[in-house]
Design a protein around this motif. Structure first.
Motif, PDB file in Angstrom:
ATOM      1  N   THR A  58       0.813  -1.218   0.000  1.00 32.28           N
ATOM      2  CA  THR A  58       0.000   0.000   0.000  1.00 32.28           C
ATOM      3  C   THR A  58       0.847   1.269   0.000  1.00 32.28           C
ATOM      4  N   ASN A  59       2.160   1.127   0.241  1.00 29.71           N
ATOM      5  CA  ASN A  59       3.032   2.302   0.181  1.00 29.71           C
ATOM      6  C   ASN A  59       3.172   2.841  -1.238  1.00 29.71           C
ATOM      7  N   CYS A  60       2.890   1.984  -2.221  1.00 33.14           N
ATOM      8  CA  CYS A  60       2.996   2.400  -3.629  1.00 33.14           C
ATOM      9  C   CYS A  60       1.679   2.262  -4.377  1.00 33.14           C
ATOM     10  N   HIS A  61       0.906   1.216  -4.035  1.00 34.19           N
ATOM     11  CA  HIS A  61      -0.317   0.895  -4.781  1.00 34.19           C
ATOM     12  C   HIS A  61      -1.567   1.295  -4.012  1.00 34.19           C
ATOM     13  N   THR A  62      -2.670   1.326  -4.741  1.00 28.82           N
ATOM     14  CA  THR A  62      -3.968   1.674  -4.171  1.00 28.82           C
ATOM     15  C   THR A  62      -4.940   0.523  -4.351  1.00 28.82           C
ATOM     16  N   LEU A  63      -5.734   0.266  -3.331  1.00 28.38           N
ATOM     17  CA  LEU A  63      -6.832  -0.690  -3.403  1.00 28.38           C
ATOM     18  C   LEU A  63      -8.099   0.000  -2.934  1.00 28.38           C
TER      19      LEU A  63
END
Length: 270
Positions: A58-63
């Motif tokens: 989650t530090n780079c990607h989004t959910l």
């Protein structure tokens, strides 16, 4: 309006808004099990969620709108790319991205085979949540605008002709064909460009390397959609151990009419 009337109006309005808010909250929570297919929240999905947090994805990607925006939103990645692609990518991200071209790459996380399997299960569960249209555009390989794509925006078919309907379907999500295939010459994304697929299909049918069952161009294209492993196009990122990373479930996910429309459109790309 007198002071007392204003006070009563404010109290009444606040009560109406509060009741409406509580009603919508109750309605939303009552729909969560159905929208999230809660019945499929297995121990493996939960284990995959733990992997997601363990490696700080989650530090780079989004959910579901939560997370960082340095790397692509992965809410629908499992639906758009399929498990074979995800497994190959997690094993070695450098196979799919050239730092000289995109200037940023996913670091090698050295996930175990079990961690990869669990994480894919988690992303598949996330991908099938009814997100009411989120994210607004499909994931692309190296940015929001790639030659030969429509930047993830679905456009309505300009007519009811099969080719036009197939083009609209090609850019729709699902199936999300344009998330992996370009229609510009030389622009290879996750899969090879389809700019001249009809011409190449005709050539392949005459090649001794082809061992599929198709007899004509339309048949070759149909076979490629329904059974990607009938003939695997050579390419460093197109397959793993001689198996295509293209999802093999389109024969079940798409109707016969939709497949006919896709075939009509792709057969027009010469």
């Amino acid at each position: 309006m007198t002071r007392q009337q204003a006070r009563l109006f404010a109290i009444f309005s606040s009560a109406v808004v509060t009741i409406a808010f509580l009603g919508m909250t109750v309605d939303t929570h009552s729909q969560i099990p159905r929208l999230t297919h809660e019945d499929k929240l297995t121990p493996q999905v939960i284990a995959g969620k733990d992997v997601w947090h363990k490696y700080n994805c989650t530090n780079c990607h989004t959910l579901l709108g939560e997370g960082a925006y340095y790397a692509p939103d992965l809410t629908k990645i499992a639906v758009q790319r399929g498990p074979e692609y995800l497994r190959a990518f997690m094993h070695d991200p450098s196979r799919f991205y050239d730092e000289q071209k995109v200037r940023r790459v996913m670091p090698q996380q050295h996930l175990s085979e079990q961690e990869i399997t669990d994480l894919i299960a988690f992303l598949e569960w996330i991908g099938h949540i009814d997100t009411q249209g989120w994210p607004p555009r499909r994931i692309l390989v190296s940015g929001a605008a790639i030659p030969g794509t429509n930047a993830g925006q679905q456009a309505p078919a300009p007519s009811s002709e099969p080719v036009a309907l197939g083009q609209a379907l090609f850019n729709a999500a699902p199936p999300g064909c344009s998330a992996c295939h370009s229609i510009s010459p030389g622009v290879n994304l996750v899969g090879p460009t389809l700019a001249d697929i009809a011409t190449r299909a005709a050539q392949m049918l005459q090649s001794p390397d082809y061992h599929g069952k198709a007899k004509d161009v339309a048949g070759y294209i149909r076979e490629s959609i329904i059974d990607p492993n009938a003939y695997v196009v050579p390419g460093a990122t197109y397959s793993v151990e001689q198996r295509s990373i293209m999802p093999g479930n389109f024969g079940k996910e798409l109707t016969a009419q939709q497949i006919d429309q896709l075939v009509a459109y792709l057969a027009s790309l010469k």
